[in-house]
Design a protein around this motif. Structure first.
Motif: not given
Length: 124
Positions: A14-19, A109-118
């Motif tokens: 899943t992906w997350v877009k934060v606004e 919790e956002l800190e535990s998510l992966l960036n695109s490279d990860g």
């Protein structure tokens, strides 16, 4: 396979877009490709609480039904009603066809998510 650098990702595809205090959540291009033609999306109700690591819905495809796993916790403030009539929109552009919008309950919790490279590395 398309991965958007500005989004956050979960190993459960899943992906997350934060606004601001809100996040849009959808499934990745990899996930929609593996699922095949998406026929139905079961979504939570507005005001439901989702919990990181727990399922919040189901995507049914021509191949399989797959649980949607929450990448973060929060209160559902909106569902993408267009997917009720056109679930295949996820196949056409999984990064535009978000599934739910939530009010983020724990920014940590956002800190535990992966960036695109990860995320890309997790697929290898």
């Amino acid at each position: 396979m398309k991965v958007i650098p500005s989004l956050k990702y979960c190993k459960e595809h899943t992906w997350v877009k934060v606004e601001d205090d809100y996040a849009y959540i959808g499934i990745t291009d990899y996930a929609q490709d593996q699922l095949g033609e998406i026929l139905f999306v079961e979504m939570p109700e507005v005001e439901d609480e989702i919990t990181k690591g727990k399922d919040f819905g189901v995507v049914e495809s021509s191949k399989v039904a797959s649980d949607l796993i929450a990448p973060i916790s929060g209160e559902v403030v909106e569902i993408n009603e267009a997917l009720e009539d056109e679930p295949e929109a996820i196949n056409e552009d999984p990064y535009e066809a978000w599934i739910i919008k939530v009010k983020i309950s724990d920014n940590d919790e956002l800190e535990s998510l992966l960036n695109s490279d990860g995320y890309e590395s997790s697929l290898e």
